[in-house]
Motif scaffolding. Structure first.
Motif, mmCIF file in Angstrom:
data_model
loop_
_atom_site.group_PDB
_atom_site.id
_atom_site.type_symbol
_atom_site.label_atom_id
_atom_site.label_comp_id
_atom_site.label_asym_id
_atom_site.label_seq_id
_atom_site.Cartn_x
_atom_site.Cartn_y
_atom_site.Cartn_z
ATOM 1 N N THR A 1 -3.326 -1.209 -8.506
ATOM 2 C CA THR A 1 -1.877 -1.334 -8.557
ATOM 3 C C THR A 1 -1.439 -1.564 -9.997
ATOM 4 O O THR A 1 -1.937 -2.451 -10.685
ATOM 5 C CB THR A 1 -1.408 -2.501 -7.675
ATOM 6 O OG1 THR A 1 -1.854 -2.274 -6.342
ATOM 7 C CG2 THR A 1 0.099 -2.605 -7.694
ATOM 8 N N GLN B 1 2.633 1.804 -3.266
ATOM 9 C CA GLN B 1 1.725 2.301 -4.292
ATOM 10 C C GLN B 1 1.400 3.776 -4.080
ATOM 11 O O GLN B 1 1.356 4.561 -5.027
ATOM 12 C CB GLN B 1 0.440 1.464 -4.302
ATOM 13 C CG GLN B 1 -0.673 2.003 -5.180
ATOM 14 C CD GLN B 1 -0.343 1.923 -6.660
ATOM 15 O OE1 GLN B 1 0.640 1.296 -7.044
ATOM 16 N NE2 GLN B 1 -1.158 2.555 -7.485
ATOM 17 N N LEU B 2 1.191 4.168 -2.835
ATOM 18 C CA LEU B 2 0.845 5.550 -2.536
ATOM 19 C C LEU B 2 2.009 6.500 -2.777
ATOM 20 O O LEU B 2 1.834 7.610 -3.279
ATOM 21 C CB LEU B 2 0.395 5.680 -1.074
ATOM 22 C CG LEU B 2 -1.033 5.264 -0.737
ATOM 23 C CD1 LEU B 2 -1.241 5.266 0.766
ATOM 24 C CD2 LEU B 2 -2.046 6.177 -1.416
ATOM 25 N N TRP C 1 -5.480 7.212 8.610
ATOM 26 C CA TRP C 1 -5.899 7.566 7.257
ATOM 27 C C TRP C 1 -6.831 8.777 7.281
ATOM 28 O O TRP C 1 -7.697 8.887 8.155
ATOM 29 C CB TRP C 1 -6.653 6.411 6.620
ATOM 30 C CG TRP C 1 -5.838 5.222 6.232
ATOM 31 C CD1 TRP C 1 -5.570 4.128 6.992
ATOM 32 C CD2 TRP C 1 -5.211 4.988 4.968
ATOM 33 N NE1 TRP C 1 -4.817 3.224 6.293
ATOM 34 C CE2 TRP C 1 -4.581 3.722 5.044
ATOM 35 C CE3 TRP C 1 -5.125 5.710 3.779
ATOM 36 C CZ2 TRP C 1 -3.872 3.181 3.973
ATOM 37 C CZ3 TRP C 1 -4.423 5.177 2.720
ATOM 38 C CH2 TRP C 1 -3.802 3.922 2.815
ATOM 39 N N GLU D 1 0.831 -1.210 0.000
ATOM 40 C CA GLU D 1 0.000 0.000 0.000
ATOM 41 C C GLU D 1 0.863 1.255 0.000
ATOM 42 O O GLU D 1 0.612 2.199 -0.750
ATOM 43 C CB GLU D 1 -0.918 0.002 1.231
ATOM 44 C CG GLU D 1 -2.252 -0.680 1.028
ATOM 45 C CD GLU D 1 -3.143 -0.499 2.237
ATOM 46 O OE1 GLU D 1 -4.278 -0.024 2.066
ATOM 47 O OE2 GLU D 1 -2.702 -0.840 3.349
ATOM 48 N N CYS E 1 -2.694 11.714 2.227
ATOM 49 C CA CYS E 1 -3.421 10.476 2.516
ATOM 50 C C CYS E 1 -3.625 10.218 4.005
ATOM 51 O O CYS E 1 -4.561 9.509 4.377
ATOM 52 C CB CYS E 1 -2.674 9.282 1.916
ATOM 53 S SG CYS E 1 -2.457 9.379 0.131
ATOM 54 N N SER F 1 -7.090 11.133 -5.765
ATOM 55 C CA SER F 1 -7.964 11.784 -4.784
ATOM 56 C C SER F 1 -8.925 12.767 -5.436
ATOM 57 O O SER F 1 -9.901 13.186 -4.822
ATOM 58 C CB SER F 1 -7.128 12.508 -3.721
ATOM 59 O OG SER F 1 -6.309 13.495 -4.327
ATOM 60 N N ARG G 1 8.522 7.511 1.460
ATOM 61 C CA ARG G 1 8.287 6.243 2.175
ATOM 62 C C ARG G 1 9.141 6.167 3.438
ATOM 63 O O ARG G 1 8.680 5.706 4.491
ATOM 64 C CB ARG G 1 8.591 5.059 1.254
ATOM 65 C CG ARG G 1 7.656 4.933 0.071
ATOM 66 C CD ARG G 1 7.700 3.529 -0.526
ATOM 67 N NE ARG G 1 9.024 3.172 -1.006
ATOM 68 C CZ ARG G 1 9.451 3.379 -2.239
ATOM 69 N NH1 ARG G 1 8.659 3.977 -3.122
ATOM 70 N NH2 ARG G 1 10.660 2.986 -2.610
ATOM 71 N N ALA H 1 -9.106 9.776 1.957
ATOM 72 C CA ALA H 1 -7.897 9.229 1.337
ATOM 73 C C ALA H 1 -8.259 8.237 0.242
ATOM 74 O O ALA H 1 -9.222 7.487 0.362
ATOM 75 C CB ALA H 1 -7.032 8.546 2.387
ATOM 76 N N ASP I 1 -8.013 4.851 -2.143
ATOM 77 C CA ASP I 1 -7.701 3.444 -1.903
ATOM 78 C C ASP I 1 -6.442 3.099 -2.676
ATOM 79 O O ASP I 1 -6.461 2.980 -3.895
ATOM 80 C CB ASP I 1 -8.871 2.569 -2.373
ATOM 81 C CG ASP I 1 -8.642 1.095 -2.087
ATOM 82 O OD1 ASP I 1 -7.553 0.747 -1.603
ATOM 83 O OD2 ASP I 1 -9.566 0.302 -2.349
ATOM 84 N N ALA I 2 -5.339 2.939 -1.971
ATOM 85 C CA ALA I 2 -4.054 2.747 -2.627
ATOM 86 C C ALA I 2 -4.014 1.475 -3.451
ATOM 87 O O ALA I 2 -3.308 1.395 -4.450
ATOM 88 C CB ALA I 2 -2.941 2.711 -1.578
#
Length: 277
Positions: free
Chosen positions: A100, A19-20, A89, A16, A70, A138, A27, A93, A95-96
């Motif tokens: 995909t 992906q975000l 969250w 997740e 997010c 978003s 990260r 936000a 949905d990460a």
């Protein structure tokens, strides 16, 4: 403070989060905040953490803004010390894991090997390319090829920061992006924010979301042919060298059946015919 979802925070190395946040620096900062939930770091600690990993020129607050797209990061103050606690969250936000991207899709979008915004390349300019959603998820964007483009890290972060200034209008933007025609996107944005002064930058972004509009002002003026009324003002914000142009909707009419552009052109033709008579 934004509402927090009753939803478990993802682990820092989870799919997740990958992906975000395509950027490693974002990260890593998320992981730092995640591990320090019980002892929230100060502003100085955040700057030091990012600088140690990515150099003194790294912009920690910019990375923090990306996380706040997010997640709710609460800032508290004790005297002159600010601390940042990762709470959960955001209520709105994306949905990460909704879409995909496959390896084939990533390869296809990155194949030009050139940033779609500045034109720099990994080979010639030593930049790293990332896949960007032209319309952010978003704001109602999808994972289809038409909404994806390669951007270098600098352009990607710059775009995120610019778009983030309008996140308070995300619901209005999301509704406007559903319109196929630029007139409809502009009009729905003004309707959703009726009575408010809407910056021209935001109107330009929304007008060009499905296809670039080099003359969105003309599309806006053409709404008058449908009976729409709006006011315009230009101000000079304190400390800025750039004038701010804004529009406020006063009156609107229902959309015609079929194509908005066709209805406008038909109206112009009837008007010319009356003038010729």
């Amino acid at each position: 403070m934004p509402k927090v979802q009753d939803r478990r925070l993802p682990e820092p190395d989870s799919p997740e989060i990958r992906q975000l946040f395509p950027l490693e620096s974002v990260r890593q900062l998320y992981g730092f905040l995640y591990e320090r939930r019980d002892s929230p770091p100060t502003t100085e600690e955040i700057h030091a953490f990012v600088a140690d990993l990515f150099g003194p020129q790294s912009e920690a607050i910019r990375r923090l803004r990306s996380i706040r797209d997010c997640f709710v990061v609460q800032r508290t103050q004790t005297g002159r010390i600010h601390r940042y606690r990762l709470l959960g969250w955001k209520a709105d936000a994306p949905d990460a894991m909704r879409g995909t991207l496959s390896r084939a899709t990533r390869a296809r979008i990155l194949a030009p090997q050139r940033c779609a915004q500045c034109g720099r390349t990994p080979l010639g300019d030593e930049v790293k390319l990332h896949i960007d959603h032209k319309i952010p998820i978003s704001w109602g964007g999808e994972d289809d090829d038409d909404n994806l483009q390669p951007l270098c890290e600098e352009c990607n972060l710059g775009k995120r920061d610019f778009y983030a200034t309008y996140d308070s209008h995300s619901a209005a933007i999301r509704n406007a992006t559903r319109q196929d025609e630029p007139h409809g996107r502009i009009g729905e944005l003004l309707k959703a924010l009726e009575g408010e002064w809407v910056p021209s930058d935001l109107i330009s972004i929304v007008a060009s979301m499905r296809q670039y509009q080099d003359d969105w002002q003309r599309r806006l003026r053409e709404l008058k042919d449908l009976g729409w009324v709006y006011h315009n003002r230009v101000t000079w914000p304190a400390g800025s060298r750039r004038a701010l142009s804004e529009y406020r909707l006063v009156k609107w009419t229902p959309w015609p059946e079929g194509s908005i552009r066709s209805a406008i052109e038909e109206g112009k033709s009837r008007k010319r015919a009356r003038e010729d008579d």
